[in-house]
Design a protein around this motif. Sequence first.
Motif, PDB file in Angstrom:
ATOM      1  N   LYS A   1       8.335   9.074   3.219  1.00 54.45           N
ATOM      2  CA  LYS A   1       8.954   9.286   4.518  1.00 54.45           C
ATOM      3  C   LYS A   1       8.587   8.213   5.659  1.00 54.45           C
ATOM      4  O   LYS A   1       9.463   7.855   6.323  1.00 54.45           O
ATOM      5  N   ASN A   2       7.212   7.850   5.650  1.00 53.68           N
ATOM      6  CA  ASN A   2       6.721   7.429   6.875  1.00 53.68           C
ATOM      7  C   ASN A   2       6.016   5.955   6.512  1.00 53.68           C
ATOM      8  O   ASN A   2       5.588   5.388   7.223  1.00 53.68           O
ATOM      9  N   VAL A   3       6.500   5.810   5.144  1.00 52.56           N
ATOM     10  CA  VAL A   3       5.704   4.183   4.753  1.00 52.56           C
ATOM     11  C   VAL A   3       6.936   3.605   3.988  1.00 52.56           C
ATOM     12  O   VAL A   3       7.283   4.038   2.884  1.00 52.56           O
ATOM     13  N   PRO A   4       7.373   2.481   4.245  1.00 52.90           N
ATOM     14  CA  PRO A   4       8.699   1.860   3.586  1.00 52.90           C
ATOM     15  C   PRO A   4       8.008   1.398   2.206  1.00 52.90           C
ATOM     16  O   PRO A   4       7.034   1.242   1.924  1.00 52.90           O
ATOM     17  N   GLU A   5       8.993   1.250   1.139  1.00 51.04           N
ATOM     18  CA  GLU A   5       8.739   0.895   0.168  1.00 51.04           C
ATOM     19  C   GLU A   5       8.068  -0.514   0.159  1.00 51.04           C
ATOM     20  O   GLU A   5       8.330  -1.547   0.932  1.00 51.04           O
ATOM     21  N   GLY A   6       6.993  -0.801  -0.771  1.00 46.48           N
ATOM     22  CA  GLY A   6       6.101  -1.884  -0.843  1.00 46.48           C
ATOM     23  C   GLY A   6       5.007  -2.116   0.426  1.00 46.48           C
ATOM     24  O   GLY A   6       4.435  -3.020   0.300  1.00 46.48           O
ATOM     25  N   GLU A   7       4.943  -1.113   1.360  1.00 48.01           N
ATOM     26  CA  GLU A   7       4.055  -1.290   2.551  1.00 48.01           C
ATOM     27  C   GLU A   7       2.708  -0.466   2.039  1.00 48.01           C
ATOM     28  O   GLU A   7       1.817  -0.943   3.166  1.00 48.01           O
ATOM     29  N   MET A   8       2.772   0.486   1.261  1.00 48.82           N
ATOM     30  CA  MET A   8       1.451   1.275   1.276  1.00 48.82           C
ATOM     31  C   MET A   8       0.515   0.122   0.892  1.00 48.82           C
ATOM     32  O   MET A   8      -0.749   0.256   1.391  1.00 48.82           O
ATOM     33  N   VAL A   9       0.332  -0.640  -0.119  1.00 52.83           N
ATOM     34  CA  VAL A   9      -0.694  -1.578  -0.705  1.00 52.83           C
ATOM     35  C   VAL A   9      -0.948  -2.481   0.414  1.00 52.83           C
ATOM     36  O   VAL A   9      -2.152  -2.558   0.644  1.00 52.83           O
ATOM     37  N   LYS A  10       0.054  -3.033   0.917  1.00 50.82           N
ATOM     38  CA  LYS A  10      -0.449  -3.730   2.191  1.00 50.82           C
ATOM     39  C   LYS A  10      -1.108  -2.998   3.328  1.00 50.82           C
ATOM     40  O   LYS A  10      -1.985  -3.748   4.011  1.00 50.82           O
ATOM     41  N   ILE A  11      -0.639  -1.953   3.774  1.00 49.49           N
ATOM     42  CA  ILE A  11      -1.514  -1.195   4.807  1.00 49.49           C
ATOM     43  C   ILE A  11      -2.959  -1.125   4.229  1.00 49.49           C
ATOM     44  O   ILE A  11      -3.855  -1.304   5.230  1.00 49.49           O
ATOM     45  N   LEU A  12      -3.274  -0.919   3.218  1.00 52.47           N
ATOM     46  CA  LEU A  12      -4.543  -0.645   2.453  1.00 52.47           C
ATOM     47  C   LEU A  12      -5.252  -1.870   2.596  1.00 52.47           C
ATOM     48  O   LEU A  12      -6.692  -2.082   3.032  1.00 52.47           O
ATOM     49  N   GLU A  13      -4.552  -2.866   2.102  1.00 48.57           N
ATOM     50  CA  GLU A  13      -5.111  -4.308   2.200  1.00 48.57           C
ATOM     51  C   GLU A  13      -5.500  -4.761   3.566  1.00 48.57           C
ATOM     52  O   GLU A  13      -6.555  -5.381   3.670  1.00 48.57           O
TER      53      GLU A  13
ATOM     54  N   THR B   1       0.848 -16.994   5.338  1.00 47.66           N
ATOM     55  CA  THR B   1       0.859 -16.365   6.581  1.00 47.66           C
ATOM     56  C   THR B   1      -0.240 -15.652   6.984  1.00 47.66           C
ATOM     57  O   THR B   1      -1.169 -15.601   6.334  1.00 47.66           O
ATOM     58  N   GLU B   2      -0.482 -15.672   8.296  1.00 50.33           N
ATOM     59  CA  GLU B   2      -1.760 -14.976   8.854  1.00 50.33           C
ATOM     60  C   GLU B   2      -1.894 -13.446   8.310  1.00 50.33           C
ATOM     61  O   GLU B   2      -3.012 -12.983   8.007  1.00 50.33           O
ATOM     62  N   ASP B   3      -0.744 -12.773   8.034  1.00 49.33           N
ATOM     63  CA  ASP B   3      -0.981 -11.512   7.235  1.00 49.33           C
ATOM     64  C   ASP B   3      -1.368 -11.628   5.945  1.00 49.33           C
ATOM     65  O   ASP B   3      -2.396 -10.774   5.363  1.00 49.33           O
ATOM     66  N   GLU B   4      -1.104 -12.587   5.190  1.00 45.60           N
ATOM     67  CA  GLU B   4      -1.430 -12.865   3.904  1.00 45.60           C
ATOM     68  C   GLU B   4      -3.035 -13.144   3.987  1.00 45.60           C
ATOM     69  O   GLU B   4      -3.896 -12.462   2.950  1.00 45.60           O
ATOM     70  N   LEU B   5      -3.445 -14.028   5.105  1.00 47.06           N
ATOM     71  CA  LEU B   5      -4.670 -14.335   4.951  1.00 47.06           C
ATOM     72  C   LEU B   5      -5.489 -13.131   5.525  1.00 47.06           C
ATOM     73  O   LEU B   5      -6.574 -13.059   4.674  1.00 47.06           O
ATOM     74  N   LEU B   6      -4.984 -12.175   6.156  1.00 48.58           N
ATOM     75  CA  LEU B   6      -5.936 -11.169   6.421  1.00 48.58           C
ATOM     76  C   LEU B   6      -5.986  -9.827   5.189  1.00 48.58           C
ATOM     77  O   LEU B   6      -6.911  -9.655   4.875  1.00 48.58           O
ATOM     78  N   ARG B   7      -4.966 -10.241   4.602  1.00 48.51           N
ATOM     79  CA  ARG B   7      -4.936  -9.114   3.514  1.00 48.51           C
ATOM     80  C   ARG B   7      -5.836  -9.691   2.325  1.00 48.51           C
ATOM     81  O   ARG B   7      -6.251  -8.847   1.353  1.00 48.51           O
ATOM     82  N   ALA B   8      -5.901 -11.036   2.256  1.00 53.17           N
ATOM     83  CA  ALA B   8      -6.825 -11.552   1.344  1.00 53.17           C
ATOM     84  C   ALA B   8      -8.101 -11.540   1.628  1.00 53.17           C
ATOM     85  O   ALA B   8      -8.859 -11.034   1.073  1.00 53.17           O
TER      86      ALA B   8
ATOM     87  N   LEU C   1      -9.031  -2.727   1.520  1.00 53.64           N
ATOM     88  CA  LEU C   1      -8.942  -2.115   0.407  1.00 53.64           C
ATOM     89  C   LEU C   1      -7.869  -3.055  -0.754  1.00 53.64           C
ATOM     90  O   LEU C   1      -6.905  -3.289  -0.352  1.00 53.64           O
ATOM     91  N   LYS C   2      -8.645  -3.623  -1.804  1.00 54.77           N
ATOM     92  CA  LYS C   2      -7.943  -4.482  -2.810  1.00 54.77           C
ATOM     93  C   LYS C   2      -7.254  -3.372  -3.620  1.00 54.77           C
ATOM     94  O   LYS C   2      -7.721  -2.454  -4.130  1.00 54.77           O
ATOM     95  N   PHE C   3      -5.906  -4.008  -4.186  1.00 60.39           N
ATOM     96  CA  PHE C   3      -5.267  -3.063  -5.063  1.00 60.39           C
ATOM     97  C   PHE C   3      -5.949  -3.489  -6.345  1.00 60.39           C
ATOM     98  O   PHE C   3      -6.160  -4.407  -6.977  1.00 60.39           O
ATOM     99  N   GLY C   4      -5.814  -2.271  -7.161  1.00 56.86           N
ATOM    100  CA  GLY C   4      -6.824  -2.110  -8.294  1.00 56.86           C
ATOM    101  C   GLY C   4      -8.050  -1.785  -8.074  1.00 56.86           C
ATOM    102  O   GLY C   4      -8.407  -0.369  -8.477  1.00 56.86           O
ATOM    103  N   PRO C   5      -9.159  -2.428  -7.857  1.00 51.52           N
ATOM    104  CA  PRO C   5     -10.508  -1.914  -7.768  1.00 51.52           C
ATOM    105  C   PRO C   5     -10.729  -0.722  -6.621  1.00 51.52           C
ATOM    106  O   PRO C   5     -11.416  -0.015  -6.800  1.00 51.52           O
ATOM    107  N   ASP C   6     -10.008  -0.868  -5.500  1.00 50.73           N
ATOM    108  CA  ASP C   6     -10.038   0.101  -4.271  1.00 50.73           C
ATOM    109  C   ASP C   6      -9.045   1.060  -4.116  1.00 50.73           C
ATOM    110  O   ASP C   6      -8.985   2.093  -3.585  1.00 50.73           O
TER     111      ASP C   6
END
Length: 962
Positions: free
Chosen positions: A119-131, A882-889, A135-140
């Motif tokens: 309802k409040n998190v668009p598709e594909g955004e949950m993992v990105k929010i955590l990153e 992108t700066e967002d990719e660098l942040l999430r990495a 939080l890394k997808f898989g380990p965290d």
Amino acid sequence: MKATLMLLRKTRGIFVFSLAVAMSTTALTTALAPVAVQAQAVKANPPVAFAQTKSDLTPDPAARFGKLPNGMTYVIYKNATPPGTAAVRLRFDAGSLMETDAQQGLAHFLEHMAFNGSKNVPEGEMVKILERHGLKFGPDTNAYTSFDETVYMLDLPKVDPEIVDTALMLMRETASNLLLDPKAIEAERGVIFGEERARASPGMRAYIAYAKAAFAGQPYPERLPIGQVEVIKTAPAQAFVDFYNDFYRPEYATLVIVGDINPDEIEAKIKAKFGDWQGKPQTKNALTNFGTYAKKGQRVHAYAEPGLPDSLSVSWFKPFDGSVETEASDYDDTLDNIIGAIVNLRLERQSKAPETQFAAASFGNGSVNKTAETYSLSISPKPGQDKAALEQALMTLRQFQAYGVSQTELDRVLTEFATGLDAAAKGEKTRNTGAIAGQIIGTLGDNEVLTSPTQNLAFFNKIKSRLTLEAINARIKALDLGDGPLIARQGSDAAKFDQAAIQATYQTLMAQAVVEPLAIDKKPWPYEQFGTPSKVIKTETLADLGVTQVTYANGLKVNIKPTTFKDNEVLVTIRFAGGLQTIAPGASAPIFEASSAGVFEGGLGKLEAEEIKETLAGKIYGLSYNIGEDSATLSGGTTKDDLTTQMQVLMAFTSDTAFRADAFERLKAFVPNYYTQLQSSPNSVFSVKAPRVIRSGDDRFGIPTQDEFLKTSNDEVKAFTQTLLMKSPVEITFVGSITVEEALKQIDATFATLAPRKPLPVAPKGNVVKFPTTNLHQVFTHKGREDQNLSYIAFPTTDFFASTQTARGLELLSEVMTLRLIEEIREKQGASYGSSASSIASNNFKGFGYIGASATVKPDQDEVFYTSVMAIVDDLKTKGVTEDELLRARKPVLDKYEVTLKTNGFWAGVLPGSSTDPRKLEAVRTRKAELEKVTAADLQKLAQTYLVKEKALRLQAKPEAK
């Protein structure tokens, strides 16, 4: 996210002995046909209730248990190890056993959908929010589905209000606000198929066959978490909605939060976030039926498939017991655990005798999810010795039942139990947060009461006077193993199986008389005095790292790092300089064979391996042997009380390792099974062949052939290992609950007595490893399923110390590649369950490093994977990051680093070798700053420099032609 086959629940009570069953514990299965379930009352799941409400046991006082008016339960536990972190778990009392025939696989599929839009998190955004929160997808960020529960897991690297609020918001979204959009469901089907494909194995198929034989008439064999292929392929969105409404309900949910938090604040947040959650009306599918185990008598089951290791099991069954844990049940369980521990000691001791025809055997009990209680004798026969192995192992069990145990055996086990419980109690305040969260989750599905190590020790002391020889032997006499047995035989060659002969062997054996076992002698520990110590000639304190470095006159070097990370834990590493660099490529040195053999099983000059265990019963010590690029190591973990024993063990194996030939021959008995398994999947074939190919055929890496292993002699392993242990310069590292003074005291009594040693010469070309420049497209084959495949691409880079700043950039570049691979291969294409990239930079071989990318796609999608990777590479070169990719990495890497800096294991890994190579310590000091310095422009330049298509090595592990 993963479907998990929770085969055996842990034995309730304080102690847990080996749960030994000759079955795979790997998840997933292929399509199965439904079976008839025995008539039984069918009912909806009861609401979650904490076991202590129905038990006489007092729960851990540090845990805060709560229940909201809507029925949702929660557990809050304050714990500061590692400091500043937390573990969040949301458990639903719903798994694959709750599915109908038409829903098989939806519990696990729904778990995947929790990451695909709410309802409040668009598709594909949950993992990105955590990153973005580290939080890394898989380990965290992960989840799993088993037969009777689904658990969502977040490991928070920080506990600031924003990240805690975000975690709770996402858990609430999962609980009640999933959209379950038909398009998102359609897109995820391929990922589910990819997971089924990646995890399917001969062992899994063997277990399915076993479960059908063992539990026919119950839903368990037909409700493995991955479900039915046809259901996964065609289930409509409404089916997901129905299961979601039926089982994702507050009364079936438990939220667990463990960490460095304020319980009052967390409880208020839970009430605010989940208090208004109300379940939707249930359908008739919410009614559950687990069946009841029915007696089947003595029988034989056999299963053969290429790639399946040889094994035997003898199992007995009883109806499932879901009763609540109490003091009385814990006392009984303690008796059973003592019994199991002693019979396993006997089986282990017997396996070491030359005349024994099994390489290993074990006995244990456990619970199969809501299905049955089981006792099982698991046997690994030596090649061609099935009948004799069954006879010998089963006779040991019969002997045990007929004559009971001796006071010597009981004293040993009681001492070991007491030592372990005491050590756990002393380390209670610094237990790992994630481990506590896992323990809490485990109690919920098993009707167990959460108790602390201090409580466990107190209970043991309370009942210890009742744990007498008479009580144990009376328990053995009265032991009812249950219905059966089911004798199961599995392996790769069906021609070896003669079910009638197995049946006849069992019946003949059961008619034989049982002789009394021989008594066991306990020898004294003879390694306490080693000579006169050398003198300290230099001491240096590295204040910024909290490390003291000491040099002795005999050349011995010592690193000491006292910590408060974990109470009562001391890690010790003995480093022997040399390693692979002292071996010439092509010398055919027995590196893998020596690593596999280790040193413990060969014993010491004055004691055999089993005699060491008997002599040092009740002591906590470790012994691990490893051969690396620039050194070999002996390492162990102990407590403050047993540090003297740990140091004596390490010194004894440094100076008097025996290398008894019978131990190496026993190891060879496992080799055929090991190599059989290595051929059964693309991942295992890749692990065998790729390391050597990536290093231009250097035979110091990878795994030799089975024939090469079996032709290796014990004398060759002995000569190779002795050169490293008895001639190489020594450096010792202490990390943990220890002072500098205590460390030096231990050194003076042991390693300071060594004679001076000279460095081993580096072999010709020993410090050179080259990435290949020819034959850059190679294909391996495996004997597994026809749709299983691993595709891989590697680009040459450089070594770590050529430029640590470059190495940090390449690390982040690989993290960005992983983000894009997941988005492209997994999310957009739905082609793979697992796809990732990593950067490898050697600390020792100049110029050697690479970035590798892999995915478990279908064989016919290898070219698609290659094209996709190259498209990602081209985009990184031309458009950049992108700066967002660098942040999430970067943020997950940085936050994980901050956490690992506060663990003993991290320092035990980085300090060895630092006294002779200070660059290692400088790399620790500069890691954070260098990672923070990397820019998006830097990553684009690194991609342009190193991700060169013409230099890429392309590997594929695909099924062999049938």
